[in-house]
Structures are given as C-alpha cells and as structure tokens.
Write a protein that holds these residues in place. Structure first.
Motif, short mmCIF file in Angstrom:
data_model
loop_
_atom_site.label_atom_id
_atom_site.label_comp_id
_atom_site.label_asym_id
_atom_site.label_seq_id
_atom_site.Cartn_x
_atom_site.Cartn_y
_atom_site.Cartn_z
N MET A 1 118.08 -6.66 -37.40
CA MET A 1 116.88 -6.84 -36.59
C MET A 1 115.63 -6.75 -37.46
N ALA A 2 115.61 -5.75 -38.35
CA ALA A 2 114.45 -5.57 -39.22
C ALA A 2 114.29 -6.75 -40.17
N GLY A 3 115.42 -7.20 -40.76
CA GLY A 3 115.36 -8.30 -41.71
C GLY A 3 114.91 -9.61 -41.07
N THR A 4 115.50 -9.95 -39.94
CA THR A 4 115.09 -11.19 -39.27
C THR A 4 113.66 -11.08 -38.75
N GLY A 5 113.29 -9.88 -38.29
CA GLY A 5 111.93 -9.68 -37.79
C GLY A 5 110.90 -9.87 -38.89
N LEU A 6 111.17 -9.33 -40.08
CA LEU A 6 110.23 -9.46 -41.19
C LEU A 6 110.13 -10.91 -41.66
N PHE A 7 111.25 -11.64 -41.63
CA PHE A 7 111.21 -13.06 -41.98
C PHE A 7 110.34 -13.82 -40.98
N LEU A 8 110.48 -13.50 -39.71
CA LEU A 8 109.67 -14.15 -38.68
C LEU A 8 108.19 -13.79 -38.84
N VAL B 1 116.72 -21.78 -41.47
CA VAL B 1 116.85 -20.32 -41.58
C VAL B 1 116.01 -19.65 -40.49
N LEU B 2 114.84 -20.22 -40.25
CA LEU B 2 113.97 -19.69 -39.20
C LEU B 2 114.65 -19.78 -37.84
N TYR B 3 115.21 -20.95 -37.53
CA TYR B 3 115.87 -21.10 -36.23
C TYR B 3 117.02 -20.10 -36.10
N ALA B 4 117.79 -19.93 -37.18
CA ALA B 4 118.89 -18.98 -37.16
C ALA B 4 118.38 -17.55 -36.97
N SER B 5 117.23 -17.25 -37.59
CA SER B 5 116.64 -15.91 -37.48
C SER B 5 116.18 -15.63 -36.06
N ILE B 6 115.57 -16.64 -35.43
CA ILE B 6 115.12 -16.47 -34.04
C ILE B 6 116.31 -16.19 -33.14
N ILE B 7 117.36 -17.03 -33.28
CA ILE B 7 118.55 -16.84 -32.46
C ILE B 7 119.21 -15.49 -32.74
N GLY B 8 119.33 -15.17 -34.04
CA GLY B 8 119.93 -13.89 -34.42
C GLY B 8 119.14 -12.71 -33.91
N HIS B 9 117.83 -12.80 -34.01
CA HIS B 9 116.96 -11.72 -33.56
C HIS B 9 117.13 -11.48 -32.06
N VAL B 10 117.16 -12.57 -31.29
CA VAL B 10 117.31 -12.46 -29.84
C VAL B 10 118.69 -11.92 -29.48
#
Length: 220
Positions: free
Chosen positions: A12-19, A63-72
C-alpha cells in the motif's frame, strides 16, 4: 520473516508513493491549461501527444494503472481482514485512541476518488486512446478542446472539486501512514515528515482544484 499484514502495508505504501509521484507529473502537465488561449491549446496537446507517443512513458503508464488497481484491491483486502478480525470498522491509526476524521473515513474517501477516476478516465483517457479526435494546427489530437468543454459544465467542476477535497484528505492520511510503515515516522524526523506531508498535500490539492475553476470562468 515479515507478516502478511506488514507486507500488505508495504505494498500500500509503495503503490501510494508511486501515485504521489504521478500526481506531481500530472499537475505539471495540467498547469499548461492556465496559459493564454491558443498557447494553452498547443502546449497541452503537445504534452498529451508526448505522453501517448513515448514508449518509456507508455510503460510507466501501465505501471500506474497496475498501481491504482493494486492500491484499491489491497485497501479492500486490508479493510476486510480487519473487519473480520475485530468485528468493527477498520481503524487505520491504532497508535492512539484519538484518530483523525480522514483516518476514520478512508473507505468513503477512497470510494469518492475511485468513482471520480472511472469518470475521469472515461471522459479523457478513453476518448484520447480509443476515439477519433480532431487534430490541432500542429497535427496533435485536440484533447484540449475536450477538457475545456468538460470544465465549462458547472456540475463537472463541482464533482471535480469534491473529488479533489477527498483526494487531499486521502493524501494527508496516506502520507503519514506510509511514513510509519516505511519507518521514517520517527520522533527525530516527525516534524519534517509532517511539514512535507502538509506541503505536498496542499500544493497538489489546491493546484488541481484551481485548474477547472480557472478554465470554467476564463476559457471560451
């Protein structure tokens, strides 16, 4: 070995920081909408073309799209597991009995943001990628006209502002939560973490809120 819960928090922290990084890039691009009429059109369309036509940026976008999906998805998993474990609503900050409003309402804030993203992607990203848009004088797809037309609708501006307020609260909580997860929320650094969190949240939130209001009242 790290627990599954800690691994989920790290994700969550990693994907959040990327976003968070993406939001800075996105804001810098959207600021071009504040330029005078024709210059704004040329610059914004050039920027959109640059993002769509560069393979490196395309990879980052996926990567962004994957991060959004992963974060959610991970947010839903964490929330669900904590509800099952406690029988109560998930408390994001268990370090103190006094929690902030945003920490108690991350589910609501996340739902507002996700609903906005669906609409936002449909209206702009989908149109740019999968429909035939007219070209501007330099041969770039004229996304600028699409954006201005959307921001001329008062209800769209109101929806955008509400979503950005939700994003601001979400960012503020997420920034501090990620700091704790990554181990930088230490008494020695806590002051600077708080300053950085408030500064980042303020710049991102106010920046994004300003643009549609400005376009609504100034663009023909």
């Amino acid at each position: 070995m790290k627990s599954a819960t800690h691994q989920r928090k790290l994700w969550m922290a990693g994907t959040g920081l990327f976003l968070c990084f993406f939001l800075v890039i996105h804001l810098l691009g959207n600021i071009q909408l504040l330029l005078p009429g024709e210059e704004a059109k040329q610059q914004f369309n050039w920027y959109s073309h640059l993002l769509a036509g560069n393979i490196i940026i395309e990879v980052i976008a996926y990567v962004l799209y994957a991060s959004i999906i992963g974060h959610v998805v991970y947010a839903l998993v964490v929330t669900r597991k904590n509800k099952l474990a406690s029988g109560k609503k998930y408390k994001y900050d268990r370090r103190s009995s006094a929690s902030t409003w945003q920490s108690r309402n991350m589910g609501l804030l996340g739902t507002i943001i996700f609903a906005f993203l669906v609409i936002h992607f449909k209206d702009f990203w989908y149109q740019y990628k999968f429909t035939t848009l007219p070209l501007d004088e330099k041969g770039n797809k004229d996304l600028y006209t699409v954006v201005v037309a959307a921001y001329k609708e008062w209800w769209y501006v109101v929806m955008y502002e509400v979503a950005m307020i939700a994003l601001g609260f979400h960012l503020l909580h997420g920034f501090f939560s990620a700091g704790r997860t990554l181990g930088v929320y230490h008494p020695k650094y806590i002051r600077w973490v708080k300053v950085a969190g408030w500064a980042y949240t303020g710049i991102i939130t106010i920046g994004f809120m300003l643009i549609p209001v400005y376009v609504h009242f100034t663009k023909a």
